[in-house]
Scaffold this motif. Structure first.
Motif, PDB file in Angstrom:
ATOM      1  N   CYS A   1       0.837  -1.209   0.000  1.00  0.00           N
ATOM      2  CA  CYS A   1       0.000   0.000   0.000  1.00  0.00           C
ATOM      3  C   CYS A   1       0.869   1.254   0.000  1.00  0.00           C
ATOM      4  O   CYS A   1       0.579   2.221  -0.727  1.00  0.00           O
ATOM      5  CB  CYS A   1      -0.941   0.005   1.214  1.00  0.00           C
TER       6      CYS A   1
ATOM      7  N   ALA B   1       0.940   4.119  -2.836  1.00  0.00           N
ATOM      8  CA  ALA B   1       0.578   5.480  -2.414  1.00  0.00           C
ATOM      9  C   ALA B   1       1.641   6.483  -2.859  1.00  0.00           C
ATOM     10  O   ALA B   1       1.316   7.590  -3.314  1.00  0.00           O
ATOM     11  CB  ALA B   1       0.393   5.532  -0.898  1.00  0.00           C
TER      12      ALA B   1
ATOM     13  N   TYR C   1       1.156   7.020  -6.588  1.00  0.00           N
ATOM     14  CA  TYR C   1       0.018   7.895  -6.876  1.00  0.00           C
ATOM     15  C   TYR C   1       0.366   9.350  -6.560  1.00  0.00           C
ATOM     16  O   TYR C   1       0.038  10.257  -7.329  1.00  0.00           O
ATOM     17  CB  TYR C   1      -1.216   7.476  -6.074  1.00  0.00           C
TER      18      TYR C   1
ATOM     19  N   SER D   1      -5.421   6.013  -3.693  1.00  0.00           N
ATOM     20  CA  SER D   1      -4.707   5.148  -2.745  1.00  0.00           C
ATOM     21  C   SER D   1      -5.678   4.391  -1.854  1.00  0.00           C
ATOM     22  O   SER D   1      -5.454   3.219  -1.533  1.00  0.00           O
ATOM     23  CB  SER D   1      -3.744   5.974  -1.885  1.00  0.00           C
TER      24      SER D   1
END
Length: 200
Positions: free
Chosen positions: A89, A93, A96, A183
């Motif tokens: 993750c 993130a 992004y 995200s």
């Protein structure tokens, strides 16, 4: 480097900077080689002596941006903590957050990846070896830590994660969603995949 080489390099830099800005401002399809040449202050012929096509220009623009991104990753990767899912993750993130600074440019990169052309010198979205390597490393570490099944097809998981990542940009294209919103969706998608990779 001689004067001629310096001039070629300066032309290359101007073309890449002009193309990056135009792709981000008006999109890939609307940007022409002529427009890039005009923005860069060079002739159309100069663009074509440096790059074979508009797709190659885009590929080099993205390659340069990814160099900046992965310099950042070199700094932060050793400090990522948490479960395998948490670390994945975090990686997405960061992607992004970086790519939404020039979201139209990244949308152009994704769109160009679906072109039937496989010209040499072009690296479309999805063939980013550095991202794939990072994801495999995190998943392999998850296997060692007992969080991820050891019979998992890592290539399939990595391809699926990259597909989720690209698919979520539809939110930016259609709704103007930001990095935080994308995200959050990616976190849920990773959570679903994590359910499948848990040891049984």
């Amino acid at each position: 480097m001689g004067l001629r080489d310096e001039q070629k390099q300066a032309t290359r830099e101007r073309v890449l900077e002009a193309a990056r800005d135009l792709f981000n401002e008006i999109g890939y399809d609307e940007t022409t080689i002529r427009a890039i040449a005009e923005r860069a202050g060079v002739s159309v012929g100069s663009v074509f002596t440096t790059f074979a096509s508009k797709a190659e220009v885009l590929s080099h623009v993205m390659e340069r941006r990814l160099g900046d991104l992965y310099s950042e990753f070199d700094r932060v990767l050793p400090y990522l903590r948490g479960s395998t899912a948490d670390r994945l993750c975090s990686i997405f993130a960061i992607h992004y957050e970086f790519e939404t600074r020039r979201v139209k440019l990244f949308l152009a990169h994704i769109a160009a990846s679906f072109s039937p052309s496989n010209e040499p010198g072009i690296t479309p979205f999805g063939r980013n070896e550095r991202l794939a390597s990072m994801l495999v490393d995190v998943l392999t570490d998850g296997v060692k830590r007992g969080e991820v099944r050891d019979d998992l097809d890592l290539t399939l998981v990595v391809d699926s994660l990259k597909a989720f990542y690209a698919w979520n940009y539809r939110m930016a294209a259609a709704m103007g969603s930001d990095a935080t919103a994308m995200s959050a969706v990616m976190d849920r998608q990773i959570g679903l995949v994590a359910e499948a990779w848990r040891p049984r």
